[in-house]
Each structure stands twice: as C-alpha cells, then as structure tokens.
Design an enzyme around this catalytic site. Structure first.
Site, PDB file in Angstrom:
ATOM      1  N   SER A   1       0.929  -1.405  -0.102  1.00 32.01           N
ATOM      2  CA  SER A   1      -0.055   0.152  -0.114  1.00 32.01           C
ATOM      3  C   SER A   1       0.970   1.262   0.029  1.00 32.01           C
ATOM      4  O   SER A   1       1.724   1.449  -0.946  1.00 32.01           O
ATOM      5  CB  SER A   1      -0.887  -0.091   1.237  1.00 32.01           C
TER       6      SER A   1
ATOM      7  N   ASP B   1      -9.781  -2.846  -5.734  1.00 27.73           N
ATOM      8  CA  ASP B   1      -9.045  -2.379  -4.419  1.00 27.73           C
ATOM      9  C   ASP B   1      -9.705  -0.829  -4.229  1.00 27.73           C
ATOM     10  O   ASP B   1      -9.957  -0.071  -4.983  1.00 27.73           O
ATOM     11  CB  ASP B   1      -7.328  -2.027  -4.801  1.00 27.73           C
TER      12      ASP B   1
ATOM     13  N   HIS C   1      -7.406  -5.452  -0.901  1.00 31.87           N
ATOM     14  CA  HIS C   1      -6.480  -4.885  -0.336  1.00 31.87           C
ATOM     15  C   HIS C   1      -5.554  -5.298   0.541  1.00 31.87           C
ATOM     16  O   HIS C   1      -4.321  -5.060   0.530  1.00 31.87           O
ATOM     17  CB  HIS C   1      -6.689  -3.305  -0.031  1.00 31.87           C
TER      18      HIS C   1
END
Length: 525
Positions: A226, A473, A501
């Site tokens: 991320s 996502d 995610h």
C-alpha cells in the site's frame, strides 16, 4: 475469478494461479545475484543460539557513516526468539532534516528502529529485504511467529521490519508530543519531514550501516504494501543503486506526473465506495434498515450525536467513516455487519460495547500521522496544495447528495458509508484530532513540497520490479496504478480480483513467492 499477469509487456491469462509450478515455492537467490564466492556457500543450520545472543551493552557493535554533517549511528540491540524466527533489534541515528539548510531542525537527529528476522536454520549470507508498511503513519508488524508472508520470506532473505520515522519506536509522533513542537505552523513544518522522501533517505542510511558490501554488493530488496509501495516507487526514483529488486502489493502510486493527485484520487475513490456500499447491502440487506435506525438515533440526540468514552462525538457523518475499515479488506464486510449488530440494546439505546469497538476500529489517537499526512502524501513540487481535496470532492455533486446521511434517511434510501478519506469535520468530531485542526489547515494550504517521483528515472529503471494490483482495490485505484505501471520500465505486473487490498495479509506466502519469482523472471521461463 480473474487473474492476469503482465510480464515484460505481455498479458497472460491465468484461470487459477494455484496451478503455478511448485518450484516457485522453493525460491532461493537467483544465481545472477550471487558472486562466485557466494554461490559456493553451503547453508548450515545454526546449532547454537549463542552466536546470536546480544553482547553486553558496552561491547555491542556501533558503526557510523558520515552524512551531511551528521554521523548516523547503528547499534545492534537484543536478540530473542519467537516460534520459527530469530529476531534481532537495531537502532539507527539519522538526520531529522535532510535538506542540509539553515533552519530550526538543522543538526537534529531522530532514531530509526528495525527488527531483523531470520529463520534459525538458514545461513546468514542470504540477501536482506526491507518491508515498508502501509499507512502513512503506521509501524511495522510485530512478529509473534513465522506466519503469512514472513514465513516464506525468511527462506530467501533476512527480513528487516522497519518502523518508518514517526511510528513505533522510530521517534514516534504522538498526540502528546506533537504539541511540544510549537504552534500549528511549527508543527506543520515538522510533520513535512515525515513523508516518503525522508523515509527513503532513512532506508538508505539503514542499508549502508546494516548491509555489508560482501552481501550482494551491499544492496537489498524492498517489499512495499500500500503506502509502502508508494515509498518503494520513490526509492526507485531517489536511490535505485541500493536496490536488488522491488516487490509491490496494492501500492503503485497514482498519477506520479502530477503536482498533486489528491483530488483525482478522491473523486475516483468516492465512486468506488458507492459501488462497495452496493455490494455490502446486497450481502447484508437487513443492514439497510439497521443503519437507517442508527443514523436516525444519532441525529435525534440533542447535540446531534453521542459522546464516546474518549470524548469524541459520534455524529451520523462520523458513523459513516466505518467504511474506511469496513468495506475494503478481506473479511471486512462480516466485521462491519457484526459491529452494527451490536449497536442497540433492549431499550433501543447505544450499547457500551459498540462505543468501545467503534473507537478501537480506528487509530486516530495512537497514529495521528495517518490523519495529518493523509493528503500530503499525494503532493510534490510547486503549486501542489491538497486544499482539503476529499472535502471538495464530497461537497460536489453527485457525491454531496449520495453521502448525506440525514437526507438518505429522510428520502428512504440506503445510507452510504465513506472510504479512506480524512475530512476536515473529523478534527471536530474526533477528540484526539481536535488540538491539531489548525495544523491540518496549514498542511492543506502548503503549496510547495519535496519531490516524490521522477518519471524520467522510472522510465529508465534498471531494477527488477514486480507489482500486484487488485482490480477491486478500495484504497488504491487500479486504473491509476496502471498508468504508473506503464511508466516503470521492466515492471512485471500481476493483476487479479482474487484478493482485496489485504492480500499480503490474507495469503501472503503465496503472493510473496510469486512476486519474487516474477521479479527474478522465474514465473514464465
């Protein structure tokens, strides 16, 4: 399920990635990365833990590298075991401000903390891999055992879990100590030093102090999840010569050529969140009526909400922010459903259990960097003020109507939860953030930031890179990620809707092994 892989520009369709060759689950360092001497090393199990025990404090290793007038120091700390892992602690002293310009922070230092993980039966000549956590503003995982992706990674690497500056044990920024930096302007100036550009400078100091030249030329690998993937991309721009390979999961940054991509990012996010709400209510249709009752209950309170134990004010708009954690990760729909199910007691009042759990879902008090730097992570160069981008998007149509909770109840339509945004009202409703509302305003108005990305450097990239992008996502827009993927030369891309995610947490071993194989061109030989 759909799973696609792009290798060297070629799209490959896979009906099931579990059909990959089993050899991928036994990956060892590629011969191309081994020197003639290292390739002849025989791995031997550690027969004794004595060699891993820390020396007395007076005899612990201290190394330094002179950088910009400050001598970064490294001190090896204690070593201990958890199931399946040997854990070594390291602390590093690095500059607070890398600009090397006269100012309030010149000459000041901070501490960077990291844990090194090894499989006890492996040889210590394995290459290093640093893990960059999602965020911004969250510390690295605290390993209790060799699990998820770590269990796979320690078979091929010495893993470094780095607490990014301002988090964990790396000179953490807290709601208590931030006020000591002065007023809002001084606090904002201090916080501006805790973005990806500084994090990568820290990484380089740590690498130079920790990784010997005899270990793969002093280079290391990076795994970025991320926001950690955003940092890894900055690393490719700023210091690629220190990198052996880069793995990115759900973290290809959006619109890297723009001064500030925040407004575009949040406009796309609000669209995805509406779709996620529809999926949630399709899964739990009875929650439409339950959420309506909750919003009606909160709006009917004399103050427009209910005071929580922390002093936060649970209003309908703050209640909507449950979507941040409740709509976009593996199992989040179920967790949100059960949390909502606990709201009312037999007298139709809010339960203490819900109040407690609501606050535990979010980390505004323990990780304030997440809120304060949420929009600035998208800003670079001149004329790059974020200017409360999420608020500007939410206040525009069609989102102003779609996300109005009271209007939704009045008009007998489902209430929409919101996604990963930090709105200005949260500095009123959340007790831990109230003292920093003016600081957040200063950061929102700041129009000149250090550069984060260099498209020219990315287009001339020579570091092996493998990235995983999730089609569904909620946190990192897939289409925008594809734009960045097209810029990074040589990037091997895996696109799938098999995971959300949180894929690296949900099936980390499999994901890590495959990405490592892709980075080393081992998937489609």
């Amino acid at each position: 399920m759909l799973s696609r892989t792009v290798v060297n520009g070629t799209l490959r369709q896979l009906s099931d990635i579990r059909s990959l060759p089993s050899r991928l689950h036994r990956i060892v360092p590629s011969p191309s990365f081994l020197s003639k001497t290292q390739s002849r090393v025989k791995y031997k199990p550690l027969t004794s833990m004595d060699s891993l025990r820390p020396a007395p404090a007076c005899k612990r290793q201290r190394t330094s590298v002179e950088v910009e007038g400050v001598a970064p120091l490294h001190e090896a700390g204690k070593t201990f075991n958890v199931p399946g892992l040997v854990v070594r602690e390291h602390t590093f002293t690095v500059p607070l401000d890398y600009s090397n310009q006269a100012g309030p922070f010149k000459g000041q230092t901070i501490t960077i903390f990291a844990r090194e993980l090894l499989a006890p039966v492996r040889n210590e000549t394995l290459p290093f891999l640093v893990y960059l956590q999602g965020g911004p503003g969250f510390e690295a995982p605290r390993p209790c055992e060799a699990s998820i992706w770590i269990k796979s990674a320690v078979n091929s690497h010495r893993v470094v879990l780095l607490d990014q500056r301002g988090t964990g044990r790396s000179t953490p920024i807290t709601t208590a100590n931030l006020a000591k930096q002065g007023g809002p302007a001084q606090q904002a100036e201090y916080l501006a030093l805790f973005r990806a550009d500084s994090i990568i400078r820290d990484c380089e100091h740590v690498r130079k102090l920790l990784v010997p030249l005899s270990n793969f030329g002093g280079k290391w690998a990076v795994l970025g999840q991320s926001f950690g993937g955003f940092c890894a991309t900055t690393y490719l721009c700023q210091a690629p010569k220190g990198l052996m390979e880069v793995l990115i999961t759900g973290g290809l940054p959006p619109l890297v050529t723009q001064p500030c991509s925040a407004e575009d990012v949040y406009r796309a996010l609000h669209e995805r969140v509406l779709a996620a709400n529809a999926k949630y209510y399709e899964r739990f249709p009875s929650d439409v009526e339950l959420v309506t009752r909750i919003v009606r209950y909160l709006a009917a309170q004399p103050s427009g909400g209910v005071q929580l134990p922390s002093g936060s004010h649970l209003t309908p708009r703050l209640f909507q922010t449950l979507g941040l954690s409740g709509l976009g990760t593996g199992g989040s729909f179920e967790r949100l459903h059960y949390l909502l199910d606990s709201f009312f007691d037999a007298d139709e009042e809010m339960t203490p259990a819900f109040a407690k759990n609501f606050e535990s879902w979010q980390s505004w008090d323990s990780n304030p960097l997440y809120a304060l730097l949420h929009e600035p992570i998208y800003c670079q160069g001149r004329d790059s003020a974020a200017d409360w981008a999420a608020d500007r998007v939410r206040d525009s149509e069609p989102f102003a109507s779609a996300f109005d909770p009271v209007a939704a109840v009045t008009e007998n339509r489902p209430v929409m939860f919101t996604g990963e945004c930090v709105y200005r009202f949260m500095y009123d409703d959340i007790a831990a953030l109230r003292p920093f509302k003016e600081t957040a305003d200063v950061l929102a108005e700041k129009s000149e930031w250090n550069m984060l990305y260099d498209p020219a450097a990315l287009s001339n990239n020579r570091v092996p890179v493998a990235a995983l992008s999730y089609l569904d996502d909620l946190y990192v827009d897939h289409d925008m990620a594809m734009g960045t993927a097209a810029i990074i030369k040589g990037l091997n891309l895996w696109v799938t809707n098999e995971y959300r995610h949180s894929g690296i947490r949900d099936d980390g071993g499999r994901i890590f092994d495959r990405l490592l194989g892709m980075a080393r061109n081992a998937v489609f030989d």
